[in-house]
Scaffold this motif. Structure first.
Motif, PDB file in Angstrom:
ATOM      1  N   GLY A 291       5.777   4.966   3.281  1.00  0.00           N
ATOM      2  CA  GLY A 291       5.590   4.761   2.021  1.00  0.00           C
ATOM      3  C   GLY A 291       7.145   4.021   1.965  1.00  0.00           C
ATOM      4  O   GLY A 291       7.142   3.680   1.381  1.00  0.00           O
ATOM      5  N   PRO A 318       5.151  -1.519  -0.648  1.00  0.00           N
ATOM      6  CA  PRO A 318       4.000  -1.624  -1.641  1.00  0.00           C
ATOM      7  C   PRO A 318       2.899  -1.108  -1.465  1.00  0.00           C
ATOM      8  O   PRO A 318       2.632   0.272  -2.310  1.00  0.00           O
ATOM      9  N   ASN A 319       2.153  -0.944  -0.346  1.00  0.00           N
ATOM     10  CA  ASN A 319       1.281   0.212  -0.141  1.00  0.00           C
ATOM     11  C   ASN A 319       1.633   1.240   1.222  1.00  0.00           C
ATOM     12  O   ASN A 319       2.145   0.527   1.987  1.00  0.00           O
ATOM     13  N   THR A 321       1.583   2.639   4.656  1.00  0.00           N
ATOM     14  CA  THR A 321       1.042   1.771   6.068  1.00  0.00           C
ATOM     15  C   THR A 321       1.344   2.525   7.125  1.00  0.00           C
ATOM     16  O   THR A 321       2.425   3.207   7.220  1.00  0.00           O
ATOM     17  N   GLN A 362      -4.008   7.471  -0.823  1.00  0.00           N
ATOM     18  CA  GLN A 362      -4.059   6.981  -1.897  1.00  0.00           C
ATOM     19  C   GLN A 362      -5.318   5.566  -1.965  1.00  0.00           C
ATOM     20  O   GLN A 362      -4.233   4.804  -1.266  1.00  0.00           O
ATOM     21  N   GLN A 363      -6.023   4.501  -2.231  1.00  0.00           N
ATOM     22  CA  GLN A 363      -6.827   4.329  -2.792  1.00  0.00           C
ATOM     23  C   GLN A 363      -6.211   3.094  -3.044  1.00  0.00           C
ATOM     24  O   GLN A 363      -5.413   3.551  -3.926  1.00  0.00           O
ATOM     25  N   SER A 364      -6.292   2.070  -3.195  1.00  0.00           N
ATOM     26  CA  SER A 364      -5.398   0.944  -3.766  1.00  0.00           C
ATOM     27  C   SER A 364      -6.225   0.250  -4.993  1.00  0.00           C
ATOM     28  O   SER A 364      -7.138   0.446  -5.349  1.00  0.00           O
ATOM     29  N   VAL A 369      -6.621  -5.280  -1.194  1.00  0.00           N
ATOM     30  CA  VAL A 369      -5.228  -4.842  -0.545  1.00  0.00           C
ATOM     31  C   VAL A 369      -6.166  -3.403   0.239  1.00  0.00           C
ATOM     32  O   VAL A 369      -5.870  -3.089   1.380  1.00  0.00           O
ATOM     33  N   ALA A 370      -7.243  -2.892  -0.052  1.00  0.00           N
ATOM     34  CA  ALA A 370      -8.134  -1.970   0.876  1.00  0.00           C
ATOM     35  C   ALA A 370      -8.215  -2.981   1.714  1.00  0.00           C
ATOM     36  O   ALA A 370      -8.840  -2.264   2.889  1.00  0.00           O
ATOM     37  N   SER A 373      -6.112  -3.525   4.363  1.00  0.00           N
ATOM     38  CA  SER A 373      -5.184  -2.054   5.521  1.00  0.00           C
ATOM     39  C   SER A 373      -5.959  -1.264   6.390  1.00  0.00           C
ATOM     40  O   SER A 373      -6.261  -1.595   6.521  1.00  0.00           O
TER      41      SER A 373
END
Length: 428
Positions: A291, A318-319, A321, A362-364, A369-370, A373
């Motif tokens: 994160g 932000p997400n 990865t 955590q799911q976006s 975004v999902a 990813s």
DNA sequence: TCTGGGGTCCTAGGACCC
DNA sequence: TCTGGGGTCCTAGGACCC
């Protein structure tokens, strides 16, 4: 049944690995150097006899190399990692419960297996013999009712040649054990470092026996719960369990010193990209995402007359990865903020923080975004499989550079005898 | 010229909550 | 005379390990 732990530790591990493939190193003073050929981090008995200390800088030892025939080798982690895996495989024949504690030592829980042997001493002797025959490495074995005492037993086995590399503290009478512990300095205890030893000595606690008979509550009050636990362990009460599966790491670091001073941002960027790539590989190998990424740069602190600069920056993502491209991008962005011209840089590094397991990620909130990813994970899986099949860095980001003239020095490195077809030993 | 690179855990203190 | 008290979370710093 009372627990019994064994600690199996390889002697002078890196040097011993080198000797397996180069018997001419037997009987001679040999050291293996840290990254960048910096310090001696493994020493043969002959090198120790020359008075070479752990961590001694190589440039201060060069004289000994000339005058006393000291041999120095760059570290060869591909070789040591593979030899380590072989040792651990042999150990698993002696107990199903093995904790690989470091590259050269393992704890075994053996109370369930001891009846297969006339005594623990016999079991330890066979461990030594088998690792010696099958892998070619010398090891020492210590037995105790707790991990801390097993560690101490191993120390005793190493220091007393008469024991032939095996020490079983569980077989000793309390009086003899007390005398033995009374003859060992308190800093030999696992968990007692320089600072705590100093403080203990100021309280009149000089030997292991002094610590063993100290009041645990007083120790807790003046130190911490950790040292209190150590005292219990010394008293034969096992507080530390065997950890067979290593939990995923909470942070992943990749950083190395440069082989020469680095002045330009573009070279720093190549190194930062290389280390972000390495860290991201480790991250994905343990099925994690991160994160935030921390980037840092340092000048050479051993040159106090040079202008000094040391700085770091955390970049939140932000997400979460595990994508090498995104992590490298963030690292390079951070580096651009940190870079100041006019300094002679010695080191750059990245640290991946705020790690979580991919499966519980955590799911976006946003579909886009999902989708991104999922695509990113597929690309990284392809990247990893190509590099697994064709070798590390078969496929890499161009930003990592191709020449890497800043790379750490490793001028005395031996071949990857056991993990690379092109470098197999040749018998003539 | 030349001095390693990873990790973990605990504590203290402050912010904040009820 | 008379400040509540218990709890969590976060961070920085210090200690340890190999």
């Amino acid at each position: 049944v009372d627990p019994v732990f064994a600690l199996v530790d390889c002697n002078n591990f890196y040097v011993s690995c080198e000797r397996v493939f180069n018997p001419r190193l037997e009987g001679r003073p040999v050291v293996v150097l840290s990254n960048n050929d910096g310090c001696a981090i493994a020493r043969s008995a002959e090198a120790k006899a020359l008075g070479i200390k752990m961590g001694a800088p190589w440039f201060q030892l060069k004289d000994l190399a000339k005058k006393r025939g000291l041999i120095a080798l760059s570290s060869n982690y591909a070789l040591y990692g593979d030899m380590s895996a072989r040792v651990m495989d042999v150990l698993r024949d002696f107990s199903p419960d093995v904790e690989v504690y470091s590259i050269d030592e393992s704890f075994l829980q053996v109370e369930g297996m001891r009846r297969l042997w006339p005594s623990l001493k016999d079991m330890g002797t066979e461990i030594r013999r088998r690792v010696g025959r099958w892998v070619g490495l010398p090891v020492c074995v210590g037995f105790g009712p707790s991990k801390t005492l097993a560690k101490l037993a191993n120390h005793v086995a190493k220091k007393n040649p008469a024991l032939n590399g095996v020490c079983d503290l569980t077989a000793m009478y309390p009086y003899d054990l007390g005398r033995l512990l009374g003859s060992i300095e308190v800093e030999e205890v696992w968990g007692v470092g320089r600072r705590i030893a100093e403080k203990l000595r100021s309280m009149g606690i000089d030997t292991v026996q002094d610590l063993c008979t100290a009041d645990p509550k007083a120790i807790r009050a003046r130190f911490s719960v950790v040292l209190e636990r150590t005292v219990s362990e010394l008293q034969g009460v096992s507080c530390l369990a065997l950890d067979e599966v290593a939990p995923p790491k909470q942070q992943i670091m990749s950083s190395k010193s440069f082989g020469r001073p680095v002045l330009t941002q573009s070279e720093l960027a190549e190194a930062a990209s290389s280390y972000a790539t390495r860290a991201a590989e480790k991250l994905r190998a343990q099925q994690s995402v991160c994160g935030a990424i921390y980037v840092f740069v340092q000048t050479n602190r051993f040159r106090p007359d040079d202008p000094q600069y040391s700085a770091g920056l955390t970049i939140p993502l932000p997400n979460p990865t595990g994508d090498t491209r995104l992590l490298t991008g963030a690292a390079l962005h951070g580096l651009a903020c940190l870079f100041k011209p006019g300094y002679s840089y010695k080191k750059v590094g990245v640290m991946l923080m705020d790690l979580s397991q991919t499966a519980v990620g955590q799911q976006s909130l946003f579909d886009a975004v999902a989708e991104q990813s999922a695509h990113s994970a597929a690309v990284m899986a392809a990247l990893d499989s190509v590099n697994k099949r064709f070798g590390r860095d078969a496929l890499f980001l161009a930003s990592a550079g191709t020449q890497k003239s800043w790379a750490p020095r490793a001028e005395m490195k031996t071949p990857r005898f056991t993990t690379c077809w092109a470098e197999l030993p040749v018998v003539k």
